[in-house]
Write a protein that holds these residues in place. Structure first.
Motif, PDB file in Angstrom:
ATOM      1  N   ALA A  35       5.414 -36.796   3.783  1.00 15.01           N
ATOM      2  CA  ALA A  35       6.160 -38.060   3.769  1.00 15.01           C
ATOM      3  C   ALA A  35       6.958 -38.171   2.472  1.00 15.01           C
ATOM      4  O   ALA A  35       8.125 -38.568   2.471  1.00 15.01           O
ATOM      5  N   ILE A  36       6.339 -37.775   1.363  1.00 12.59           N
ATOM      6  CA  ILE A  36       7.046 -37.868   0.085  1.00 12.59           C
ATOM      7  C   ILE A  36       8.248 -36.940   0.059  1.00 12.59           C
ATOM      8  O   ILE A  36       9.336 -37.319  -0.379  1.00 12.59           O
ATOM      9  N   GLU A  37       8.079 -35.728   0.569  1.00 12.74           N
ATOM     10  CA  GLU A  37       9.202 -34.787   0.561  1.00 12.74           C
ATOM     11  C   GLU A  37      10.362 -35.325   1.392  1.00 12.74           C
ATOM     12  O   GLU A  37      11.515 -35.308   0.967  1.00 12.74           O
ATOM     13  N   LEU A  38      10.037 -35.832   2.582  1.00 12.99           N
ATOM     14  CA  LEU A  38      11.099 -36.370   3.433  1.00 12.99           C
ATOM     15  C   LEU A  38      11.756 -37.577   2.792  1.00 12.99           C
ATOM     16  O   LEU A  38      12.966 -37.765   2.887  1.00 12.99           O
ATOM     17  N   GLU A  39      10.957 -38.395   2.134  1.00 16.12           N
ATOM     18  CA  GLU A  39      11.532 -39.619   1.573  1.00 16.12           C
ATOM     19  C   GLU A  39      12.368 -39.351   0.328  1.00 16.12           C
ATOM     20  O   GLU A  39      13.277 -40.124   0.026  1.00 16.12           O
ATOM     21  N   THR A  40      12.096 -38.281  -0.392  1.00 10.26           N
ATOM     22  CA  THR A  40      13.032 -37.945  -1.468  1.00 10.26           C
ATOM     23  C   THR A  40      14.379 -37.533  -0.858  1.00 10.26           C
ATOM     24  O   THR A  40      15.433 -37.796  -1.444  1.00 10.26           O
ATOM     25  N   LEU A  41      14.333 -36.937   0.338  1.00  5.60           N
ATOM     26  CA  LEU A  41      15.598 -36.614   1.010  1.00  5.60           C
ATOM     27  C   LEU A  41      16.307 -37.865   1.501  1.00  5.60           C
ATOM     28  O   LEU A  41      17.518 -38.010   1.324  1.00  5.60           O
ATOM     29  N   LEU A  68      14.767 -46.020   4.004  1.00  4.78           N
ATOM     30  CA  LEU A  68      14.009 -46.013   5.255  1.00  4.78           C
ATOM     31  C   LEU A  68      14.393 -47.175   6.160  1.00  4.78           C
ATOM     32  O   LEU A  68      13.721 -47.444   7.139  1.00  4.78           O
ATOM     33  N   GLY A  69      15.502 -47.826   5.841  1.00  6.24           N
ATOM     34  CA  GLY A  69      15.948 -48.937   6.668  1.00  6.24           C
ATOM     35  C   GLY A  69      16.590 -48.489   7.962  1.00  6.24           C
ATOM     36  O   GLY A  69      16.934 -49.307   8.805  1.00  6.24           O
ATOM     37  N   ARG A  70      16.750 -47.191   8.117  1.00  5.18           N
ATOM     38  CA  ARG A  70      17.347 -46.686   9.360  1.00  5.18           C
ATOM     39  C   ARG A  70      16.609 -45.421   9.780  1.00  5.18           C
ATOM     40  O   ARG A  70      15.934 -44.797   8.963  1.00  5.18           O
ATOM     41  N   PRO A  71      16.716 -45.054  11.064  1.00  2.07           N
ATOM     42  CA  PRO A  71      16.039 -43.827  11.508  1.00  2.07           C
ATOM     43  C   PRO A  71      16.846 -42.589  11.121  1.00  2.07           C
ATOM     44  O   PRO A  71      18.050 -42.665  10.885  1.00  2.07           O
ATOM     45  N   TYR A  72      16.151 -41.464  11.038  1.00  2.00           N
ATOM     46  CA  TYR A  72      16.799 -40.180  10.757  1.00  2.00           C
ATOM     47  C   TYR A  72      16.512 -39.199  11.886  1.00  2.00           C
ATOM     48  O   TYR A  72      15.371 -39.111  12.339  1.00  2.00           O
ATOM     49  N   VAL A  73      17.533 -38.489  12.300  1.00  7.59           N
ATOM     50  CA  VAL A  73      17.362 -37.443  13.302  1.00  7.59           C
ATOM     51  C   VAL A  73      17.065 -36.140  12.575  1.00  7.59           C
ATOM     52  O   VAL A  73      17.794 -35.753  11.662  1.00  7.59           O
ATOM     53  N   VAL A  74      15.973 -35.497  12.991  1.00  5.32           N
ATOM     54  CA  VAL A  74      15.522 -34.270  12.340  1.00  5.32           C
ATOM     55  C   VAL A  74      15.562 -33.123  13.337  1.00  5.32           C
ATOM     56  O   VAL A  74      15.218 -33.298  14.505  1.00  5.32           O
ATOM     57  N   ALA A  75      15.987 -31.964  12.887  1.00 11.15           N
ATOM     58  CA  ALA A  75      15.868 -30.742  13.681  1.00 11.15           C
ATOM     59  C   ALA A  75      14.962 -29.776  12.942  1.00 11.15           C
ATOM     60  O   ALA A  75      14.993 -29.711  11.713  1.00 11.15           O
ATOM     61  N   VAL A  76      14.139 -29.061  13.680  1.00 15.22           N
ATOM     62  CA  VAL A  76      13.265 -28.039  13.104  1.00 15.22           C
ATOM     63  C   VAL A  76      13.745 -26.683  13.596  1.00 15.22           C
ATOM     64  O   VAL A  76      13.877 -26.485  14.809  1.00 15.22           O
ATOM     65  N   VAL A  77      14.015 -25.774  12.679  1.00 18.99           N
ATOM     66  CA  VAL A  77      14.420 -24.425  13.074  1.00 18.99           C
ATOM     67  C   VAL A  77      13.301 -23.463  12.706  1.00 18.99           C
ATOM     68  O   VAL A  77      12.929 -23.360  11.533  1.00 18.99           O
ATOM     69  N   GLY A  78      12.779 -22.790  13.725  1.00 18.25           N
ATOM     70  CA  GLY A  78      11.650 -21.884  13.504  1.00 18.25           C
ATOM     71  C   GLY A  78      10.402 -22.496  14.101  1.00 18.25           C
ATOM     72  O   GLY A  78       9.846 -23.439  13.549  1.00 18.25           O
ATOM     73  N   PHE A  86       5.556 -38.268  11.034  1.00 14.85           N
ATOM     74  CA  PHE A  86       7.008 -38.303  10.828  1.00 14.85           C
ATOM     75  C   PHE A  86       7.638 -39.503  11.498  1.00 14.85           C
ATOM     76  O   PHE A  86       8.338 -40.289  10.873  1.00 14.85           O
ATOM     77  N   ALA A  87       7.382 -39.623  12.793  1.00 15.59           N
ATOM     78  CA  ALA A  87       8.047 -40.654  13.580  1.00 15.59           C
ATOM     79  C   ALA A  87       7.714 -42.047  13.057  1.00 15.59           C
ATOM     80  O   ALA A  87       8.564 -42.932  13.026  1.00 15.59           O
ATOM     81  N   SER A  88       6.483 -42.226  12.608  1.00 16.24           N
ATOM     82  CA  SER A  88       6.082 -43.558  12.156  1.00 16.24           C
ATOM     83  C   SER A  88       6.851 -43.986  10.915  1.00 16.24           C
ATOM     84  O   SER A  88       6.936 -45.167  10.606  1.00 16.24           O
ATOM     85  N   ARG A  89       7.410 -43.038  10.205  1.00 20.96           N
ATOM     86  CA  ARG A  89       8.231 -43.404   9.049  1.00 20.96           C
ATOM     87  C   ARG A  89       9.725 -43.380   9.360  1.00 20.96           C
ATOM     88  O   ARG A  89      10.564 -43.494   8.473  1.00 20.96           O
ATOM     89  N   GLY A  90      10.049 -43.146  10.626  1.00 21.03           N
ATOM     90  CA  GLY A  90      11.450 -43.187  11.008  1.00 21.03           C
ATOM     91  C   GLY A  90      12.146 -41.842  11.030  1.00 21.03           C
ATOM     92  O   GLY A  90      13.370 -41.773  11.165  1.00 21.03           O
ATOM     93  N   PHE A  91      11.357 -40.765  10.910  1.00 25.87           N
ATOM     94  CA  PHE A  91      11.950 -39.423  10.986  1.00 25.87           C
ATOM     95  C   PHE A  91      11.665 -38.849  12.381  1.00 25.87           C
ATOM     96  O   PHE A  91      10.514 -38.532  12.699  1.00 25.87           O
ATOM     97  N   HIS A  92      12.698 -38.763  13.210  1.00 31.35           N
ATOM     98  CA  HIS A  92      12.506 -38.384  14.602  1.00 31.35           C
ATOM     99  C   HIS A  92      12.942 -36.951  14.847  1.00 31.35           C
ATOM    100  O   HIS A  92      14.130 -36.642  14.769  1.00 31.35           O
ATOM    101  N   VAL A  93      11.963 -36.103  15.148  1.00 32.94           N
ATOM    102  CA  VAL A  93      12.289 -34.708  15.462  1.00 32.94           C
ATOM    103  C   VAL A  93      12.881 -34.669  16.861  1.00 32.94           C
ATOM    104  O   VAL A  93      12.182 -34.935  17.841  1.00 32.94           O
ATOM    105  N   ARG A  94      14.166 -34.376  16.922  1.00 32.23           N
ATOM    106  CA  ARG A  94      14.834 -34.386  18.223  1.00 32.23           C
ATOM    107  C   ARG A  94      15.110 -32.984  18.735  1.00 32.23           C
ATOM    108  O   ARG A  94      15.362 -32.783  19.927  1.00 32.23           O
ATOM    109  N   TRP A  95      15.102 -31.990  17.829  1.00 34.64           N
ATOM    110  CA  TRP A  95      15.442 -30.629  18.224  1.00 34.64           C
ATOM    111  C   TRP A  95      14.465 -29.644  17.592  1.00 34.64           C
ATOM    112  O   TRP A  95      14.072 -29.815  16.429  1.00 34.64           O
TER     113      TRP A  95
END
Lengths: 206, 206
Positions: free
Chosen positions: A193-199, B78-88, B102-111
């Motif tokens: 969470a910390i790593e993502l939030e620094t981003l 964190l006032g808005r959601p982020y779309v995340v892609a994971v490669v690998g 991830f999702a609970s903090r607004g980071f949504h892995v979509r790919w």
DNA sequence: GGATGTGAATGTCTTCACAGCT
DNA sequence: AGCTGTGAAGACATTCACATCC
């Protein structure tokens, strides 16, 4: 030895990776500038980091790759193997237990524990998941050098307490809690969470 | 706004976790000392960190938990959601893609992408692994906010180059290489070897 | 000539300590 | 009285620059 900043130790660990690559390629010597460019820092920083532990280079020549590699490995305490236990066989524990990069650096995952009867007994790459009940009976005689805590949040402190009692002195903690341990026990926290939030902070503020 | 140290941002992210816990418990106000104790730092540090962004407390009273929580979330972007892609889609990618934190903090892995035909098409928690060939066709119109690079070492730079071309501005890099990217692109490296080696260093030097 | 090793200078972060509100 | 907000002091880390040696 004088106190060394954690930032210095982290850079040495980074340099070591490059040195191992250079060694694999058969390169005989490197300059501080070459290591620096590879690591995104400066030649003065590299020299200063190394000079805190001794004089490893030759003026005008640079550093002997095999000698410096050995020296840095030794500084980092990698001259001997470490026995690692992983507690918590969820996503994180599973990924770590299987990660071959550990063994190649001398970190040998010898134990994996979980509480869930559905996971206990499973075999991962020849390593059986054991019931966390067995912590004491398995480890009392020879506590692992390092324990990776990858349990759910609520279980982490209890597990840590039991392991501290068994004599464990170093934890790598993936659970999102601040573990309370005695002074002489080290905890290194890893928190996605910390790593993502620094981003996200950086994305917002530019 | 003046430049803020990364260490400050990391602490704010840590404080946020505690604030959310306090909020869940219905606690109305906290003092800097309470947050500090929870986070293993000092009250002065907490106040200084917050004061870099504004005055959120009331003298003599402390901080309103809901107000401060909202403020810190906002500071961190964190006032808005982020779309995340994971490669690998190896061990690491798999663990991250499934990690519900991830999702609970607004980071949504979509790919999720992989190169291995044996993995392409698999479905993880409703998310299909796609062939890395499709990066451009999938993402050209709406590049993800953040890309997690969890490929083998050799593939990381090539993947990063393609994604930079598509307009990706933030990477969380698990591959053990220093990614070369343009100035305006951020890379945050996560390297388990470094974490373990700071522990082995500490075990050796005491 | 060329690169190290290192004091000195600079820059950055943390801690102190107290004035100022509530 | 209690706790924040913040300049100032102190501690720490990085960068500079050059004498030193191969």
């Amino acid at each position: 030895m004088r106190k060394i900043a954690e930032s210095t130790v982290r850079r040495l660990s980074l340099y070591l990776r490059f040195l191992e690559e250079f060694e694999a390629k058969g390169i005989a010597t490197v300059s501080s500038g070459e290591v620096a460019r590879r690591g995104g820092t400066t030649s003065a920083q590299v020299r200063k980091d190394l000079s805190l532990f001794g004089s490893f280079g030759k003026r005008g020549m640079g550093y002997s790759v095999p000698e410096l590699t050995r020296a840095v490995r030794d500084i980092l305490g990698l001259g001997r193997p470490y026995v690692v236990a992983v507690v918590g066989a969820g996503n994180v524990g599973s990924a770590l237990a299987r990660y071959s990069g550990f063994a190649s650096r001398g970190f040998h995952v010898r134990w994996v524990y979980d509480q869930d009867p559905g996971k206990v007994g499973l075999s991962w790459d020849g390593l059986r998941v054991r019931d966390v009940e067995n912590l004491e009976s398995d480890l009392a005689d020879h506590p692992p050098d390092i324990v990776v805590v990858a349990t759910p949040e609520g279980a982490a402190q209890g597990v840590a307490d039991r392991l501290v009692t068994l004599g464990v002195k170093a934890f790598l903690n993936f659970a999102p809690v601040q573990l309370a341990v005695p002074e002489d026990v080290m905890v290194k926290n890893v928190n996605m969470a910390i790593e993502l939030e620094t981003l996200s902070y950086a994305l917002r503020h530019r």
